[in-house]
Write a protein that holds these residues in place. Structure first.
Motif, mmCIF file in Angstrom:
data_model
loop_
_atom_site.group_PDB
_atom_site.id
_atom_site.type_symbol
_atom_site.label_atom_id
_atom_site.label_comp_id
_atom_site.label_asym_id
_atom_site.label_seq_id
_atom_site.Cartn_x
_atom_site.Cartn_y
_atom_site.Cartn_z
ATOM 1 N N ALA A 204 5.267 -3.604 6.233
ATOM 2 C CA ALA A 204 6.270 -2.740 5.595
ATOM 3 C C ALA A 204 5.691 -1.954 4.429
ATOM 4 C CB ALA A 204 7.449 -3.586 5.124
ATOM 5 N N ILE A 205 4.670 -2.487 3.767
ATOM 6 C CA ILE A 205 4.099 -1.807 2.604
ATOM 7 C C ILE A 205 3.551 -0.439 2.966
ATOM 8 C CG2 ILE A 205 1.830 -2.886 2.865
ATOM 9 C CD1 ILE A 205 1.581 -2.923 -0.162
ATOM 10 N N PHE A 206 3.071 -0.261 4.198
ATOM 11 C CA PHE A 206 2.524 1.036 4.605
ATOM 12 C C PHE A 206 3.605 2.109 4.588
ATOM 13 C CE2 PHE A 206 -1.369 -0.531 7.281
ATOM 14 C CZ PHE A 206 -1.907 -1.084 6.127
ATOM 15 N N ASP A 207 4.739 1.805 5.196
ATOM 16 C CA ASP A 207 5.841 2.777 5.222
ATOM 17 C C ASP A 207 6.363 3.056 3.822
ATOM 18 O OD1 ASP A 207 5.757 3.167 7.961
ATOM 19 O OD2 ASP A 207 7.193 1.576 8.389
ATOM 20 N N ASP A 208 6.482 2.016 3.017
ATOM 21 C CA ASP A 208 6.982 2.207 1.648
ATOM 22 C C ASP A 208 6.079 3.157 0.862
ATOM 23 O OD1 ASP A 208 9.129 0.555 2.096
ATOM 24 O OD2 ASP A 208 8.215 -1.208 1.163
ATOM 25 N N LEU A 209 4.771 2.964 0.979
ATOM 26 C CA LEU A 209 3.840 3.829 0.261
ATOM 27 C C LEU A 209 3.897 5.258 0.774
ATOM 28 C CD1 LEU A 209 0.795 1.395 0.003
ATOM 29 C CD2 LEU A 209 2.123 2.286 -1.924
ATOM 30 N N LEU A 210 3.936 5.422 2.089
ATOM 31 C CA LEU A 210 3.992 6.765 2.664
ATOM 32 C C LEU A 210 5.281 7.487 2.292
ATOM 33 C CD1 LEU A 210 2.507 6.063 6.211
ATOM 34 C CD2 LEU A 210 1.441 7.399 4.374
#
Length: 605
Positions: free
Chosen positions: A225-231
């Motif tokens: 989930a951290i990838f989507d949050d950062l993007l």
């Protein structure tokens, strides 16, 4: 493309970093091999001689703490040991360590065979079943990641082929487990157990072997989930666990290297902005409190006994390494430098080599050192790896541009090759080392300074030598080539480097980087200040912050103190004493503080 140097191309020369690496290597050899393997033996049903009846627990060779057979994280340290040993084998062709490493890998292969040919963990396979439930289990994927990475390094750096065979069987186990998980009612279980490092290691194995199963495993771990949050521009870090998040970014960086997909670069860059640029670091370069990210610009509120977990220091240096290779910006090398001095060195005991889990920053702090066989925190394993990578951080190269980057100022001897052209660079420092040949004549360049640097180049080749000009520099650097001063501003680029492009032969370059005392404040604690000499945090030897009268700023209250001795260095470096204060206090580099009480942030009166 900017690349790291190979481990066997750069060797440390006598000095501070050499000493710290040496004591670390001695510790790797000192540890009992059976004790390192104890939890793998127990899981494979191998009886450990002398461990059935323990009449003297005080002197038994079993490892305790996080390596105790009753700890759920047991066995993680051996993976770190394999990584550290393999890197030293590559760097120094260390025959003793290689023999010990090869024996351990042979024993792991025996354990794997006894476990059925696939599983080779120091923990039961059922720990992974618990990830599918609400029952507590302490990070089994973290433990296994360290083993997998250690075996990978044993293969890449120490040339151990059996390590790769073990990993092939273990990959089959993971394919079977993840097959079942993604089809179950709890597919999210794959993202439990501090698994962030799995993306990078499976991607490494795919690139190394080209076996589809490793690509499949990398893909199955690559959607946290951290990838989507950062993007999407969110802050997924505040109050979250640091060392659970940073390894995900290593994975994104590795996927960008392998696939070239821009989204992975964007993830790494946005993470850096969220973690460093917008969050604010302590004067040491580290972040966090109690293993968690502090809220943005509120770091001062969290100063205490549990700042800067060492695993996060090491892992953030690895992120900075990736970003430098992607961008060529010296700002990432400045970050690495600050964390080397105030993390790698400051959190390693200079006499025993043991780590401190956290780096306390409150006034009157004292470092809590680990023991050699009774603690084995995560930071214990990370520290033995950290002390092996100084050579690889000192230089980078770009073969297409025929360019060598001097990234850190550490005494080394280095060999490079562009096509058929061979280049040798010997880097030494004005910080004289008494127990070896002195690097400078007694009346040499007029500076007694660690930032007086000499480079002897042996070559017959055209290439660019790029010297990092640190952000902390006080004034204009001085650079001479064969005794002739060069025009520094005309040769500096926007990325923070002084570039000298020429046909090099046997030549000498002298670089002097003037460093002043500077203050470092936190935005939510403006009344307090830390003092640095260049990138080096100075700690006052004091059990309290009793304030410093400093109408002209804190640097004005310190006077350098030098003392000729017959110890390792003929004079003290970066040592100061206060002036015009109610009591005299000595300030020394934070990395030299061992068992003294110290204060880093001081109130300005």
């Amino acid at each position: 493309m900017i690349t790291q140097t190979n481990f066997n191309d750069v060797q440390l020369l006598p000095g501070l970093f050499f000493d710290r690496a040496k004591i670390n290597r001695e510790y790797l050899m000192e540890l009992n091999t059976t004790s390192l393997l104890q939890n793998y033996y127990l899981e494979a049903g191998i009886q450990i001689p002398g461990a059935t009846v323990i009449t003297d627990p005080e002197n038994t060779k079993l490892h305790w703490g996080w390596e105790a057979p009753v700890c759920q994280l047991r066995g993680h340290f051996l993976g770190h040991w394999l990584s550290a040993a393999a890197m030293l084998v590559a760097e120094n062709n260390d025959a003793e360590l290689k023999a010990k490493l090869n024996f351990i890998v042979d024993e792991l292969a025996r354990c794997q065979e006894l476990n059925g040919g696939k599983w080779v963990g120091p923990i039961p396979e059922k720990y992974f079943t618990r990830l599918e439930t609400q029952e507590y289990i302490w990070s089994p994927q973290y433990t296994m990641h360290k083993l997998i990475l250690g075996l990978l390094h044993a293969n890449i750096y120490a040339g151990n082929r059996k390590a790769l065979t073990i990993l092939n069987g273990l990959g089959d186990w993971y394919i079977k487990w993840t097959d079942r998980i993604i089809k179950s009612d709890t597919p999210q279980a794959i993202y439990k157990g501090e698994q962030g490092g799995m993306i990078e290691v499976w991607a490494d194995l795919f690139e190394l072997t080209n076996r589809p199963k490793f690509k499949t495993l990398a893909e199955r771990y690559a959607n946290p989930a951290i990838f989507d949050d950062l993007l999407n521009g969110k802050d997924p870090l505040t109050s979250s666990h640091q060392n659970a998040s940073i390894p995900f970014i290593h994975g994104a960086a590795r996927l960008y290297e392998i696939t070239g997909e821009k989204k992975y670069f964007d993830i790494v860059e946005k993470f850096w902005k969220c973690a460093v640029t917008e969050r604010e670091s302590y004067c040491t370069g580290g972040q966090g409190a109690g293993e968690f990210w502090t809220p943005q610009h509120e770091a001062g509120q969290f100063i205490g006994e549990r700042n800067q977990e060492f695993c996060t220091v090491y892992n953030m240096v690895r992120v900075a390494d990736y970003l430098f290779r992607f961008t060529g910006s010296a700002s990432y090398l400045d970050y690495i430098e600050k964390n080397i001095y105030n993390g790698f060195l400051a959190q390693q005991n200079r006499y025993t080599g043991m780590p401190t889990y956290f780096l306390p920053l409150k006034s009157g702090s004292i470092k809590k050192w680990g023991s050699k066989t009774r603690d084995f925190w995560c930071c214990h394993g990370t520290m033995i790896q950290a002390q092996t990578i100084y050579p690889r951080l000192t230089y980078y190269q770009n073969e297409e541009e025929r360019r060598i980057f001097v990234s850190q100022y550490i005494p080394t001897v280095s060999n490079f090759k562009f096509g058929e052209d061979k280049i040798k660079i010997t880097q030494t420092s004005g910080m004289k080392y008494y127990s070896a040949a002195e690097f400078f004549d007694d009346n040499s360049e007029g500076h007694d300074s660690r930032w007086l640097l000499k480079f002897n180049i042996e070559a017959d080749s055209d290439f660019t030598l790029s010297f990092r000009i640190p952000s902390w520099i006080a004034g204009k650097p001085s650079v001479t080539v064969n005794g002739s001063e060069i025009d520094v501003p005309a040769n500096c680029d926007k990325s923070g480097f002084l570039n000298i492009k020429k046909h090099w032969k046997d030549e000498e370059v002298i670089v002097y980087l003037p460093a002043n005392l500077i203050e470092s404040k936190l935005s939510d604690m403006p009344e307090k200040t830390a003092i640095l000499e260049g990138p080096i945090v100075l700690a006052g030897i004091s059990d309290n912050d009793y304030g410093l009268k400093a109408p002209q700023g804190l640097p004005s209250v310190l006077r350098q103190a030098k003392e000729h001795t017959y110890e390792a260095f003929p004079w003290q470096q970066s040592t100061y004493r206060t002036i015009n204060q109610d009591r005299e206090t000595t300030f020394i580099p934070l990395y030299e503080v061992t068992d003294q009480k110290y204060t880093v942030y001081w109130t300005k009166l």
